[in-house]
Design a protein around this motif. Structure first.
Motif, PDB file in Angstrom:
ATOM      1  N   PHE A  60       0.917  -1.155  -0.014  1.00  0.00           N
ATOM      2  CA  PHE A  60      -0.170  -0.027   0.065  1.00  0.00           C
ATOM      3  C   PHE A  60       0.717   1.227  -0.072  1.00  0.00           C
ATOM      4  O   PHE A  60       0.367   2.456   0.271  1.00  0.00           O
ATOM      5  CB  PHE A  60      -1.058  -0.026   1.076  1.00  0.00           C
ATOM      6  CG  PHE A  60      -1.933  -1.074   1.330  1.00  0.00           C
ATOM      7  CD1 PHE A  60      -2.725  -1.404   0.326  1.00  0.00           C
ATOM      8  CD2 PHE A  60      -1.802  -2.119   2.423  1.00  0.00           C
ATOM      9  CE1 PHE A  60      -3.548  -2.556   0.300  1.00  0.00           C
ATOM     10  CE2 PHE A  60      -2.612  -3.174   2.489  1.00  0.00           C
ATOM     11  CZ  PHE A  60      -3.524  -3.494   1.532  1.00  0.00           C
ATOM     12  N   LEU A  61       2.048   1.214  -0.364  1.00  0.00           N
ATOM     13  CA  LEU A  61       3.129   2.314  -0.287  1.00  0.00           C
ATOM     14  C   LEU A  61       2.654   3.148  -1.319  1.00  0.00           C
ATOM     15  O   LEU A  61       2.548   2.811  -2.524  1.00  0.00           O
ATOM     16  CB  LEU A  61       4.430   1.690  -0.377  1.00  0.00           C
ATOM     17  CG  LEU A  61       5.542   3.009  -0.299  1.00  0.00           C
ATOM     18  CD1 LEU A  61       5.609   3.757   0.762  1.00  0.00           C
ATOM     19  CD2 LEU A  61       6.910   2.276  -0.868  1.00  0.00           C
ATOM     20  N   GLU A  62       2.503   4.459  -1.121  1.00  0.00           N
ATOM     21  CA  GLU A  62       2.403   5.625  -2.321  1.00  0.00           C
ATOM     22  C   GLU A  62       3.725   5.796  -2.812  1.00  0.00           C
ATOM     23  O   GLU A  62       4.483   6.797  -2.500  1.00  0.00           O
ATOM     24  CB  GLU A  62       1.697   6.776  -1.497  1.00  0.00           C
ATOM     25  CG  GLU A  62       0.548   6.540  -0.970  1.00  0.00           C
ATOM     26  CD  GLU A  62      -0.256   7.566  -0.506  1.00  0.00           C
ATOM     27  OE1 GLU A  62       0.413   8.873  -0.713  1.00  0.00           O
ATOM     28  OE2 GLU A  62      -1.248   7.514   0.089  1.00  0.00           O
ATOM     29  N   ARG A  63       4.076   5.022  -3.770  1.00  0.00           N
ATOM     30  CA  ARG A  63       5.475   5.110  -4.709  1.00  0.00           C
ATOM     31  C   ARG A  63       5.279   6.241  -5.533  1.00  0.00           C
ATOM     32  O   ARG A  63       4.096   6.704  -6.009  1.00  0.00           O
ATOM     33  CB  ARG A  63       5.873   3.944  -5.400  1.00  0.00           C
ATOM     34  CG  ARG A  63       6.019   2.864  -4.390  1.00  0.00           C
ATOM     35  CD  ARG A  63       6.199   1.310  -5.259  1.00  0.00           C
ATOM     36  NE  ARG A  63       6.805   0.423  -4.425  1.00  0.00           N
ATOM     37  CZ  ARG A  63       6.308  -0.298  -3.589  1.00  0.00           C
ATOM     38  NH1 ARG A  63       5.024  -0.229  -3.507  1.00  0.00           N
ATOM     39  NH2 ARG A  63       6.961  -1.148  -2.997  1.00  0.00           N
ATOM     40  N   THR A  64       6.012   7.247  -5.707  1.00  0.00           N
ATOM     41  CA  THR A  64       6.314   8.219  -6.422  1.00  0.00           C
ATOM     42  C   THR A  64       7.212   8.352  -7.430  1.00  0.00           C
ATOM     43  O   THR A  64       7.269   9.258  -8.229  1.00  0.00           O
ATOM     44  CB  THR A  64       6.397   9.573  -5.628  1.00  0.00           C
ATOM     45  OG1 THR A  64       7.683   9.455  -4.864  1.00  0.00           O
ATOM     46  CG2 THR A  64       5.381   9.627  -4.449  1.00  0.00           C
ATOM     47  N   SER A  65       7.894   7.580  -7.925  1.00  0.00           N
ATOM     48  CA  SER A  65       9.237   7.505  -8.786  1.00  0.00           C
ATOM     49  C   SER A  65       9.265   5.921  -9.301  1.00  0.00           C
ATOM     50  O   SER A  65       9.116   5.098  -8.548  1.00  0.00           O
ATOM     51  CB  SER A  65      10.373   7.975  -8.145  1.00  0.00           C
ATOM     52  OG  SER A  65      11.011   6.761  -7.538  1.00  0.00           O
ATOM     53  N   PRO A  66       9.865   5.899 -10.608  1.00  0.00           N
ATOM     54  CA  PRO A  66      10.159   4.756 -11.108  1.00  0.00           C
ATOM     55  C   PRO A  66      11.493   3.753 -10.412  1.00  0.00           C
ATOM     56  O   PRO A  66      10.855   2.458 -10.152  1.00  0.00           O
ATOM     57  CB  PRO A  66      10.801   4.889 -12.569  1.00  0.00           C
ATOM     58  CG  PRO A  66      10.343   6.367 -12.859  1.00  0.00           C
ATOM     59  CD  PRO A  66      10.213   7.101 -11.376  1.00  0.00           C
ATOM     60  N   GLU A  67      12.081   4.218  -9.499  1.00  0.00           N
ATOM     61  CA  GLU A  67      13.006   3.691  -8.722  1.00  0.00           C
ATOM     62  C   GLU A  67      12.366   3.026  -7.622  1.00  0.00           C
ATOM     63  O   GLU A  67      12.505   1.978  -7.040  1.00  0.00           O
ATOM     64  CB  GLU A  67      14.196   4.608  -8.106  1.00  0.00           C
ATOM     65  CG  GLU A  67      14.892   5.364  -9.292  1.00  0.00           C
ATOM     66  CD  GLU A  67      14.592   6.185  -9.998  1.00  0.00           C
ATOM     67  OE1 GLU A  67      15.057   6.582 -11.207  1.00  0.00           O
ATOM     68  OE2 GLU A  67      13.207   6.953  -9.807  1.00  0.00           O
ATOM     69  N   GLU A  68      11.415   3.901  -6.980  1.00  0.00           N
ATOM     70  CA  GLU A  68      10.540   3.244  -5.818  1.00  0.00           C
ATOM     71  C   GLU A  68       9.623   2.188  -6.209  1.00  0.00           C
ATOM     72  O   GLU A  68       9.650   1.214  -5.730  1.00  0.00           O
ATOM     73  CB  GLU A  68       9.697   4.291  -5.162  1.00  0.00           C
ATOM     74  CG  GLU A  68      10.297   5.480  -4.368  1.00  0.00           C
ATOM     75  CD  GLU A  68       9.392   6.461  -3.713  1.00  0.00           C
ATOM     76  OE1 GLU A  68       8.414   6.156  -3.905  1.00  0.00           O
ATOM     77  OE2 GLU A  68      10.184   7.251  -2.917  1.00  0.00           O
ATOM     78  N   TRP A  69       8.972   2.164  -7.528  1.00  0.00           N
ATOM     79  CA  TRP A  69       8.320   1.041  -7.906  1.00  0.00           C
ATOM     80  C   TRP A  69       9.306  -0.199  -8.404  1.00  0.00           C
ATOM     81  O   TRP A  69       8.641  -1.264  -8.083  1.00  0.00           O
ATOM     82  CB  TRP A  69       7.487   1.455  -9.416  1.00  0.00           C
ATOM     83  CG  TRP A  69       6.498   2.168  -9.056  1.00  0.00           C
ATOM     84  CD1 TRP A  69       6.257   3.763  -9.152  1.00  0.00           C
ATOM     85  CD2 TRP A  69       5.107   1.653  -8.575  1.00  0.00           C
ATOM     86  NE1 TRP A  69       4.734   3.931  -8.993  1.00  0.00           N
ATOM     87  CE2 TRP A  69       4.188   2.629  -8.610  1.00  0.00           C
ATOM     88  CE3 TRP A  69       4.591   0.531  -8.420  1.00  0.00           C
ATOM     89  CZ2 TRP A  69       2.878   2.728  -8.331  1.00  0.00           C
ATOM     90  CZ3 TRP A  69       3.250   0.273  -7.873  1.00  0.00           C
ATOM     91  CH2 TRP A  69       2.530   1.509  -7.896  1.00  0.00           C
ATOM     92  N   ALA A  70      10.413   0.206  -8.584  1.00  0.00           N
ATOM     93  CA  ALA A  70      11.423  -1.035  -8.848  1.00  0.00           C
ATOM     94  C   ALA A  70      11.968  -1.779  -7.514  1.00  0.00           C
ATOM     95  O   ALA A  70      12.251  -3.014  -7.862  1.00  0.00           O
ATOM     96  CB  ALA A  70      12.453  -0.491  -9.725  1.00  0.00           C
TER      97      ALA A  70
END
Length: 292
Positions: free
Chosen positions: A130-140
């Protein structure tokens, strides 16, 4: 107890990382190298030593590294923790902290201890679904410790607040970026990991993959269609089941009851009993049984 990110210590410590060239050892070392802590890197295996050197880090003999360390991070496999602590704990200075990264061996009583050396355990929670990711790096970064923020769980077998502060500072460093550090007992950490997250959550994750394979290979459903509907419904299932975001439909509830009757044993909650935890850990640690 939960400690928020605002309570980060600015004190620096002397840290020895044992097993610095292994999988977790490299993750831990990469993050510690970005801090102001004094860090010594210890590794025995030729491949691990080469990885450490390739990362631009110096290797130090174990005896030298642990002699003046405030905290010794043992990034070694569970099965090695007994002999490693038997060798190193006698060499530590009084008041030093031994930090293991998994509770199994600590809870099973396999670690060598000393009255004037503190035992601690810390484990990453990994970035929340449920983390609100804000960048491609966070999604990866699904594992954590690189870009996506995560929580961590820690246990410290000491009532001295200074020991907890030291552990928290190092936990925030090795698992960075960290949002909250939750302090529990060693037993509670063992009930969380493995029982809650490996015995239940990881098993269900593997079961989902088996079901996906069955739909594709046995039922002949196109793979793209099967993955799309499973990935989306897994998010809905977690959001509804864990957070109550939306109610399940009446038809879904009937199907869920059928699934529970067909797949889940009625006595499944026994896995949270102490004797079942001991059996689970004994299997994980390749022991006949765990003495209490």
């Amino acid at each position: 107890m939960t400690t928020t990110a605002e309570n980060t210590s600015t004190v620096t410590y002397k840290v020895a990382v044992v097993g610095a060239g292994g999988k977790m050892g490299m993750r831990v070392s990469d993050n510690l190298a970005e801090t102001d802590h004094t860090v010594w890197y210890v590794e025995n295996s030729p491949a691990g030593r080469q990885r450490t050197l390739d990362a631009g880090r110096e290797l130090t003999d174990a005896a030298v590294a642990v002699a003046d360390a405030d905290i010794v991070v043992l990034a070694v496999p569970d099965l090695a923790l007994g002999p490693v602590t038997a060798e190193l704990v006698p060499q530590l200075k009084p008041g030093a902290i031994v930090l293991t990264l998994d509770p199994a061996a600590a809870y099973a009583g396999l670690l060598a201890t000393r009255a004037d050396v503190v035992q601690a355990v810390a484990h990453p929670c990994h970035p929340s679904v449920f983390l609100e990711r804000t960048s491609p790096e966070e999604w990866a970064d699904t594992f954590g410790g690189i870009a996506a923020p995560q929580d961590a769980i820690a246990a410290v077998e000491s009532d001295d607040p200074a020991h907890r502060e030291t552990v928290e500072a190092i936990v925030r460093a090795i698992y960075a970026p960290v949002i909250d550090v939750h302090f529990v007992t060693v037993k509670q950490l063992a009930q969380l990991e493995p029982t809650l997250v490996e015995t239940v959550a990881c098993m269900i994750g593997a079961l989902l993959n088996e079901a996906l394979d069955e739909a594709i290979t046995t039922m002949g459903v196109p793979e793209a269609a099967a993955r799309s509907i499973l990935y989306g419904h897994t998010q809905v299932a977690l959001a509804n089941g864990l957070r109550g975001d939306n109610p399940f439909s009446d038809a879904c509830l009937i199907a869920m009851d059928y699934g529970r009757e067909s797949i889940i044993k009625e006595d499944w909650k026994k896995i949270f009993r102490d004797d079942e935890l001991d059996k689970n850990l004994a299997r994980m640690l390749h022991l006949d049984h765990i003495e209490r």
